[in-house]
Design a protein around this motif. Structure first.
Motif, short mmCIF file in Angstrom:
data_model
loop_
_atom_site.label_atom_id
_atom_site.label_comp_id
_atom_site.label_asym_id
_atom_site.label_seq_id
_atom_site.Cartn_x
_atom_site.Cartn_y
_atom_site.Cartn_z
N ALA A 158 0.56 4.58 7.19
CA ALA A 158 1.48 5.13 6.20
C ALA A 158 1.26 6.63 6.01
O ALA A 158 2.23 7.41 5.95
CB ALA A 158 1.31 4.40 4.87
N ILE A 159 0.00 7.03 5.93
CA ILE A 159 -0.31 8.46 5.77
C ILE A 159 0.19 9.25 6.97
O ILE A 159 0.82 10.31 6.83
CB ILE A 159 -1.83 8.66 5.61
CG1 ILE A 159 -2.32 8.02 4.31
CG2 ILE A 159 -2.20 10.14 5.63
CD1 ILE A 159 -3.83 7.85 4.26
N THR A 160 -0.07 8.75 8.16
CA THR A 160 0.31 9.45 9.38
C THR A 160 1.83 9.58 9.50
O THR A 160 2.35 10.67 9.83
CB THR A 160 -0.25 8.71 10.61
OG1 THR A 160 -1.67 8.59 10.47
CG2 THR A 160 0.08 9.45 11.89
N LYS A 161 2.56 8.51 9.21
CA LYS A 161 4.01 8.52 9.37
C LYS A 161 4.70 9.33 8.29
O LYS A 161 5.68 10.04 8.56
CB LYS A 161 4.54 7.07 9.36
CG LYS A 161 4.16 6.27 10.59
CD LYS A 161 4.67 4.84 10.49
CE LYS A 161 4.27 4.03 11.72
NZ LYS A 161 4.70 2.60 11.61
N GLN A 162 4.22 9.23 7.04
CA GLN A 162 4.93 9.86 5.93
C GLN A 162 4.54 11.32 5.70
O GLN A 162 5.37 12.13 5.28
CB GLN A 162 4.70 9.06 4.65
CG GLN A 162 5.31 7.66 4.69
CD GLN A 162 5.05 6.87 3.43
OE1 GLN A 162 5.87 6.85 2.52
NE2 GLN A 162 3.92 6.20 3.38
N TYR A 192 3.52 8.96 -11.46
CA TYR A 192 3.45 10.15 -10.60
C TYR A 192 4.47 10.01 -9.47
O TYR A 192 4.13 10.08 -8.30
CB TYR A 192 2.04 10.32 -10.05
CG TYR A 192 0.99 10.48 -11.13
CD1 TYR A 192 1.01 11.57 -12.00
CD2 TYR A 192 -0.03 9.53 -11.28
CE1 TYR A 192 0.04 11.70 -13.00
CE2 TYR A 192 -0.99 9.68 -12.27
CZ TYR A 192 -0.95 10.77 -13.12
OH TYR A 192 -1.90 10.90 -14.11
N ASN A 193 5.71 9.85 -9.84
CA ASN A 193 6.79 9.57 -8.91
C ASN A 193 6.86 10.61 -7.79
O ASN A 193 6.95 11.81 -8.05
CB ASN A 193 8.12 9.55 -9.68
CG ASN A 193 9.28 9.18 -8.79
OD1 ASN A 193 9.14 8.36 -7.87
ND2 ASN A 193 10.43 9.77 -9.04
N GLY A 194 6.78 10.11 -6.56
CA GLY A 194 6.87 11.00 -5.41
C GLY A 194 5.58 11.68 -5.03
O GLY A 194 5.52 12.41 -4.03
N ARG A 195 4.53 11.43 -5.82
CA ARG A 195 3.24 12.07 -5.52
C ARG A 195 2.13 11.05 -5.32
O ARG A 195 1.06 11.40 -4.84
CB ARG A 195 2.85 13.01 -6.67
CG ARG A 195 3.81 14.17 -6.88
CD ARG A 195 3.46 14.95 -8.13
NE ARG A 195 2.13 15.54 -8.01
CZ ARG A 195 1.39 15.89 -9.06
NH1 ARG A 195 1.83 15.68 -10.29
NH2 ARG A 195 0.20 16.43 -8.88
N PHE A 196 2.38 9.81 -5.70
CA PHE A 196 1.38 8.74 -5.52
C PHE A 196 1.98 7.63 -4.67
O PHE A 196 2.99 7.04 -5.01
CB PHE A 196 0.92 8.18 -6.86
CG PHE A 196 -0.14 7.10 -6.73
CD1 PHE A 196 -1.46 7.45 -6.57
CD2 PHE A 196 0.21 5.76 -6.76
CE1 PHE A 196 -2.44 6.47 -6.43
CE2 PHE A 196 -0.76 4.77 -6.63
CZ PHE A 196 -2.09 5.13 -6.46
N PHE A 197 1.32 7.34 -3.56
CA PHE A 197 1.71 6.27 -2.66
C PHE A 197 0.54 5.29 -2.57
O PHE A 197 -0.60 5.67 -2.78
CB PHE A 197 2.03 6.83 -1.27
CG PHE A 197 3.14 7.84 -1.28
CD1 PHE A 197 4.44 7.48 -1.01
CD2 PHE A 197 2.87 9.18 -1.55
CE1 PHE A 197 5.47 8.41 -1.02
CE2 PHE A 197 3.88 10.13 -1.57
CZ PHE A 197 5.18 9.75 -1.30
N TYR A 198 0.85 4.05 -2.24
CA TYR A 198 -0.25 3.08 -2.27
C TYR A 198 -0.06 1.96 -1.27
O TYR A 198 1.04 1.70 -0.78
CB TYR A 198 -0.40 2.49 -3.67
CG TYR A 198 0.74 1.61 -4.12
CD1 TYR A 198 0.75 0.25 -3.83
CD2 TYR A 198 1.81 2.13 -4.88
CE1 TYR A 198 1.80 -0.57 -4.25
CE2 TYR A 198 2.84 1.33 -5.30
CZ TYR A 198 2.84 -0.02 -4.98
OH TYR A 198 3.88 -0.82 -5.39
N VAL A 199 -1.20 1.32 -0.98
CA VAL A 199 -1.25 0.09 -0.21
C VAL A 199 -2.03 -0.91 -1.05
O VAL A 199 -3.11 -0.58 -1.57
CB VAL A 199 -1.93 0.29 1.15
CG1 VAL A 199 -2.19 -1.05 1.83
CG2 VAL A 199 -1.07 1.17 2.04
N THR A 200 -1.50 -2.11 -1.20
CA THR A 200 -2.17 -3.14 -1.99
C THR A 200 -2.97 -4.06 -1.08
O THR A 200 -2.46 -4.56 -0.08
CB THR A 200 -1.14 -3.99 -2.76
OG1 THR A 200 -0.31 -3.14 -3.55
CG2 THR A 200 -1.84 -5.00 -3.66
#
Length: 252
Positions: A71-75, A48-56
């Motif tokens: 990450a959510i706030t900044k991006q 889901y390129n460009g639609r799924f972001f993650y933190v491990t």
């Protein structure tokens, strides 16, 4: 504007199914996932390129939660919904085998980490009049032998959903039990926890469901959670505990 939704425990099972269903339902949705298995998260990111972001990382650690919220706030600067899915079943043991360290670790992941994450996301959720969807369990209202810890944590989650609904008028919350789903947890129940710590009668329900092919595919409850996150929780269901197949969900 694209909706931004956070899903925890996204590497497999119900969590991954929720992500897949969100992507199917809305071609513009953006999902932030968190899990401990980076390879699975990378696969979702590629798919889901460009639609799924993650933190491990371990969502019970405050540093991981802060990294996620940052990450959510900044991006994207917004959050429309949280689906709190991450959790574990263990410790599975009779009540007379209480282990305080195990209970504390369990509640830290299955309850306190969720409360902390909600508190971190509240400003963003209130701005969007967002939704908080908790993955609960039938064990929160019905006891299964050896599951006192899990049932207590899920019952606390149900109560917290009520508290949010009562105190926060700009968001809605709901606790939804997913049914008995064909995930790794069911394998662990049949092969590990059940034979070791459950009575034969309590274990039989789960082995029978598996043998009779009645375990739910993860996408069945996954679609319910995804729809609530995307479309919003109906006013009349705000703050309640409900099963995934309750007719009131279909009517909303």
């Amino acid at each position: 504007m694209s909706k931004v939704i956070v899903v925890t425990g996204t590497s497999r099972g119900i969590g991954k199914a929720i992500v897949d269903e969100l992507m199917i339902m809305d071609p513009n949705v953006v999902v932030y996932g968190v899990a401990r298995t980076e390879a699975a998260l990378k696969t979702l990111s590629t798919q889901y390129n460009g639609r799924f972001f993650y933190v491990t990382g371990d969502i019970s650690k405050s540093s991981i939660q802060r990294e996620l919220v940052s990450a959510i706030t900044k991006q994207h600067g917004r959050c429309d919904a949280l689906v709190a899915n991450a959790g574990v079943l263990e410790p599975v043991a009779p009540v007379d085998e209480y282990n305080q360290d195990q209970w504390l670790a369990h509640f830290n992941l299955n309850f306190f980490s969720i409360v902390f994450l909600v508190s971190q996301l509240l400003p963003l959720l209130e701005e969007t009049r967002g939704n908080v969807v908790f993955v609960s369990s039938g064990a929160s209202v019905k006891h299964y032998y050896g599951w006192s810890c899990y049932g207590a944590a899920k019952a606390a989650l149900n109560s917290y959903a009520q508290a949010l609904a009562s105190e926060k008028s700009r968001i809605r919350s709901i606790a939804v039990a997913p049914g008995v789903v064909n995930t790794q947890m069911q394998v662990d129940i049949r092969d590990t926890f059940g034979p070791r710590s459950m009575t034969p009668e309590a274990l039989k329900r789960f082995t029978d469901l598996q043998e009779e092919g009645q375990l739910l595919p993860p996408n069945v409850p996954g679609a319910v959670y995804a729809a609530l996150a995307l479309n919003g929780i109906p006013k009349e269901l705000n703050g309640i505990y409900i099963r995934y197949d309750d007719p009131r969900l279909a009517e909303s």
